[in-house]
Design an enzyme around this catalytic site. Structure first.
Site, PDB file in Angstrom:
ATOM      1  N   ASP A  79       7.524   5.864   7.915  1.00 33.47           N
ATOM      2  CA  ASP A  79       6.242   6.532   8.122  1.00 33.47           C
ATOM      3  C   ASP A  79       5.533   5.888   9.302  1.00 33.47           C
ATOM      4  O   ASP A  79       5.945   4.852   9.824  1.00 33.47           O
ATOM      5  CB  ASP A  79       5.386   6.427   6.853  1.00 33.47           C
ATOM      6  CG  ASP A  79       4.201   7.389   6.830  1.00 33.47           C
ATOM      7  OD1 ASP A  79       4.096   8.241   7.731  1.00 33.47           O
ATOM      8  OD2 ASP A  79       3.376   7.278   5.903  1.00 33.47           O
ATOM      9  N   LYS A  80       4.454   6.520   9.686  1.00 32.54           N
ATOM     10  CA  LYS A  80       3.567   6.016  10.733  1.00 32.54           C
ATOM     11  C   LYS A  80       2.149   6.017  10.204  1.00 32.54           C
ATOM     12  O   LYS A  80       1.770   6.868   9.396  1.00 32.54           O
ATOM     13  CB  LYS A  80       3.706   6.896  11.982  1.00 32.54           C
ATOM     14  CG  LYS A  80       2.502   6.900  12.927  1.00 32.54           C
ATOM     15  CD  LYS A  80       1.618   8.092  12.622  1.00 32.54           C
ATOM     16  CE  LYS A  80       0.439   8.240  13.544  1.00 32.54           C
ATOM     17  NZ  LYS A  80      -0.480   9.303  13.052  1.00 32.54           N
ATOM     18  N   HIS A  81       1.359   5.048  10.632  1.00 32.40           N
ATOM     19  CA  HIS A  81      -0.058   5.043  10.266  1.00 32.40           C
ATOM     20  C   HIS A  81      -0.880   4.830  11.529  1.00 32.40           C
ATOM     21  O   HIS A  81      -0.549   4.002  12.368  1.00 32.40           O
ATOM     22  CB  HIS A  81      -0.370   3.930   9.267  1.00 32.40           C
ATOM     23  CG  HIS A  81      -1.815   3.909   8.851  1.00 32.40           C
ATOM     24  ND1 HIS A  81      -2.318   4.750   7.887  1.00 32.40           N
ATOM     25  CD2 HIS A  81      -2.872   3.173   9.297  1.00 32.40           C
ATOM     26  CE1 HIS A  81      -3.613   4.522   7.737  1.00 32.40           C
ATOM     27  NE2 HIS A  81      -3.970   3.577   8.584  1.00 32.40           N
ATOM     28  N   SER A  82      -1.979   5.601  11.651  1.00 28.28           N
ATOM     29  CA  SER A  82      -2.880   5.480  12.791  1.00 28.28           C
ATOM     30  C   SER A  82      -4.228   4.960  12.314  1.00 28.28           C
ATOM     31  O   SER A  82      -4.676   5.292  11.214  1.00 28.28           O
ATOM     32  CB  SER A  82      -3.066   6.840  13.464  1.00 28.28           C
ATOM     33  OG  SER A  82      -4.124   6.787  14.415  1.00 28.28           O
ATOM     34  N   THR A 119      -6.209  13.667   8.786  1.00 27.53           N
ATOM     35  CA  THR A 119      -5.019  14.517   8.739  1.00 27.53           C
ATOM     36  C   THR A 119      -5.050  15.456   7.542  1.00 27.53           C
ATOM     37  O   THR A 119      -4.661  16.623   7.631  1.00 27.53           O
ATOM     38  CB  THR A 119      -3.758  13.638   8.705  1.00 27.53           C
ATOM     39  OG1 THR A 119      -3.702  12.857   9.900  1.00 27.53           O
ATOM     40  CG2 THR A 119      -2.496  14.479   8.590  1.00 27.53           C
ATOM     41  N   ARG A 167     -16.333  -2.839   0.154  1.00 26.69           N
ATOM     42  CA  ARG A 167     -16.391  -3.332   1.537  1.00 26.69           C
ATOM     43  C   ARG A 167     -17.223  -2.404   2.420  1.00 26.69           C
ATOM     44  O   ARG A 167     -17.957  -2.852   3.306  1.00 26.69           O
ATOM     45  CB  ARG A 167     -14.974  -3.459   2.109  1.00 26.69           C
ATOM     46  CG  ARG A 167     -14.162  -4.615   1.544  1.00 26.69           C
ATOM     47  CD  ARG A 167     -12.693  -4.494   1.913  1.00 26.69           C
ATOM     48  NE  ARG A 167     -12.533  -4.359   3.358  1.00 26.69           N
ATOM     49  CZ  ARG A 167     -11.556  -3.677   3.944  1.00 26.69           C
ATOM     50  NH1 ARG A 167     -10.674  -3.016   3.208  1.00 26.69           N
ATOM     51  NH2 ARG A 167     -11.482  -3.624   5.256  1.00 26.69           N
ATOM     52  N   SER A 182      -5.269  -3.419   3.225  1.00 30.12           N
ATOM     53  CA  SER A 182      -5.631  -2.070   2.786  1.00 30.12           C
ATOM     54  C   SER A 182      -4.597  -1.054   3.267  1.00 30.12           C
ATOM     55  O   SER A 182      -4.118  -0.216   2.497  1.00 30.12           O
ATOM     56  CB  SER A 182      -7.022  -1.703   3.320  1.00 30.12           C
ATOM     57  OG  SER A 182      -7.368  -0.381   2.968  1.00 30.12           O
ATOM     58  N   LYS A 186      -0.920   0.530   0.600  1.00 33.21           N
ATOM     59  CA  LYS A 186      -0.621   1.949   0.338  1.00 33.21           C
ATOM     60  C   LYS A 186       0.740   2.344   0.902  1.00 33.21           C
ATOM     61  O   LYS A 186       1.472   3.130   0.295  1.00 33.21           O
ATOM     62  CB  LYS A 186      -1.732   2.824   0.923  1.00 33.21           C
ATOM     63  CG  LYS A 186      -3.099   2.600   0.274  1.00 33.21           C
ATOM     64  CD  LYS A 186      -4.108   3.616   0.716  1.00 33.21           C
ATOM     65  CE  LYS A 186      -4.615   3.397   2.126  1.00 33.21           C
ATOM     66  NZ  LYS A 186      -5.523   2.252   2.242  1.00 33.21           N
ATOM     67  N   LYS A 187       1.081   1.822   2.073  1.00 34.04           N
ATOM     68  CA  LYS A 187       2.362   2.167   2.680  1.00 34.04           C
ATOM     69  C   LYS A 187       3.528   1.558   1.901  1.00 34.04           C
ATOM     70  O   LYS A 187       4.569   2.195   1.710  1.00 34.04           O
ATOM     71  CB  LYS A 187       2.387   1.721   4.145  1.00 34.04           C
ATOM     72  CG  LYS A 187       1.407   2.468   5.031  1.00 34.04           C
ATOM     73  CD  LYS A 187       1.657   3.973   5.013  1.00 34.04           C
ATOM     74  CE  LYS A 187       0.690   4.748   5.873  1.00 34.04           C
ATOM     75  NZ  LYS A 187       0.916   6.213   5.813  1.00 34.04           N
TER      76      LYS A 187
END
Length: 434
Positions: A79-82, A119, A167, A182, A186-187
């Site tokens: 996967d990718k996260h931005s 997204t 937070r 954080s 999740k990933k």
């Protein structure tokens, strides 16, 4: 183990053990740590920081606070996260491109908040699209199509949901180790074999300076590897909107037109293919990133990626002919107006955050998490940094629900664009961290 003693130890700058961090996370998850104690722990960490080992322990404890996916597939899961930006619809093209190349992409995404788009909100502008399917449907679509773009369920990393909420209201969001934990919790809970990070930098980014963006990228890569998941990162520019369109339905339209080659924004194409190449490299499907870039481009050019996108949409409840008739299916705003350049010159700078806030003013984003989003509104045709303009050249086109939103967005766009004498340039990919 007393929560107050864990807080005291971190307050004094001492290194927490794995068991102490696990106890703190259990307190967050089970509500045995009060909101005040969680806030105190966040503030102590904000000022004292964490070692890589502490951040990895926090990541793994938050991952294990809920369900952890296990995949049984015949290919790598990546996967990718931005970190988010404006006109950043990369995920919509990236997931099907990488899936078309032989990887599986279970992309768990978020909603927009503040000036950055989400997204999940974009995908929900597609009629019938189920962005929060049950696990069985999620697994089925990933397994049969190769990718699924969905939202986080409450079963994944529940500790992070409570911790982030506290937070958010205690001015401790910007802590690099807490951001790292954080994202990665999740990933890792999604059962990935590998992750590629897209860390934005510039005036439209969460981390506006290049140095802070690199710091965050290096932290995520280091902690991810310590936690057992291969990870590389790209630092990419967000000193102008990435795509020429910003909003929800308008970014989906932009993505489909990208996939079927009606129009491709040059900077957007470079970022998408660079990330795809990195994902294929980390997945072991190619031997180097240049080959990954070429393989990804081939999947885009020959139509395989567009086919995968259409199958994903249909598999999650959207129209089966969405790719062929996207313009008929997507909602449209009733009011449309061009914003024209007031003087001649070149686009010298763009307040990218200001463009994002203009979309929020239209109703296409959120000021707080519970706000509804209008999928039809947005801004299209945003011109790039450095582009020459004459008096009356359209800077963009606004799509609005009402006159008040139209006027507010036009004013925001005029403030955001600075026109001067010299053309400006910006690189889409600034640094690779591997």
């Amino acid at each position: 183990m007393l929560i107050s003693e864990i807080i005291r130890k971190k307050r004094d700058g001492d290194t927490l053990t794995e068991s102490e961090i696990a106890a703190m996370v259990a307190g967050i998850t089970e509500d045995t740590a009060s909101e005040g104690q969680v806030a105190a722990f966040a503030m102590a960490t904000f000022f004292q920081g964490m070692t890589r080992e502490e951040a990895a322990a926090l990541t793994l404890a938050m991952r294990d606070s809920g369900e952890v996916f296990r995949w049984d597939l015949d290919g790598p899961v990546v996967d990718k996260h931005s970190t988010g930006g404006v006109g950043d619809n990369v995920s919509l093209m990236l997931a099907p491109i990488v899936a078309a190349c032989g990887a599986y992409v279970p992309m768990i995404s978020g909603r927009g908040l503040g000036h950055t788009g989400g997204t999940l909100d974009k995908m929900e502008s597609i009629p019938g699209y189920n962005a929060v399917p049950d696990n069985d449907l999620f697994r089925k679509v990933v397994g049969t199509v190769g990718c699924a773009i969905i939202g986080q369920t409450t079963a994944l990393a529940p500790a992070d949901k409570r911790f982030y909420g506290i937070r958010d209201v205690t001015a401790t969001v910007e802590s690099v180790p807490l951001i790292t934990a954080s994202i990665l919790s999740k990933k890792l809970a999604a059962g990935l074999d590998a992750l590629v990070m897209d860390v934005k930098t510039g005036n439209g980014a969460f981390m506006p300076t290049f140095e802070r963006s690199v710091e965050l990228a290096e932290s995520i890569v280091s902690v991810s590897r310590t936690a057992g998941m291969p990870c590389n990162a790209l630092v990419t520019g967000m000193d102008q909107p990435l795509a020429r369109d910003a909003g929800n339905a308008v970014e989906v339209k932009n993505a489909v037109e990208f996939l079927i080659e009606v129009h491709r924004d040059v900077r957007l194409e470079w970022v998408v293919l660079a990330l795809a190449g990195e994902m294929l490299l980390l997945s072991g499907l190619v031997d180097d990133r240049d080959t990954g870039f070429s393989v990804a481009r081939a999947a885009l050019e020959d139509g395989r990626a567009a086919e995968v996108f259409g199958r994903m949409v249909a598999g999650l409840g959207g129209p089966r002919d969405f790719v062929e008739r996207y313009d008929d299916h997507l909602p449209k705003a009733p009011l449309v107006r061009d914003v024209e350049a007031p003087v001649e010159g070149h686009v010298e700078s763009i307040d990218t955050r200001g463009i994002g806030l203009a979309v929020v003013e239209l109703g296409g984003g959120r000021r707080k998490a519970t706000d509804p989003v209008d999928p039809a509104v947005g801004i299209t045709g945003l011109i790039d940094l450095g582009q020459a303009v004459a008096v009356g050249t359209p800077l963009c086109t606004i799509h609005a629900r009402d006159e008040a939103g139209l006027d507010a967005a036009e004013e925001a766009v005029r403030r955001a664009y600075r026109i001067g004498e010299a053309p400006a340039q910006s690189d889409p990919v600034l640094k690779v961290i591997d």
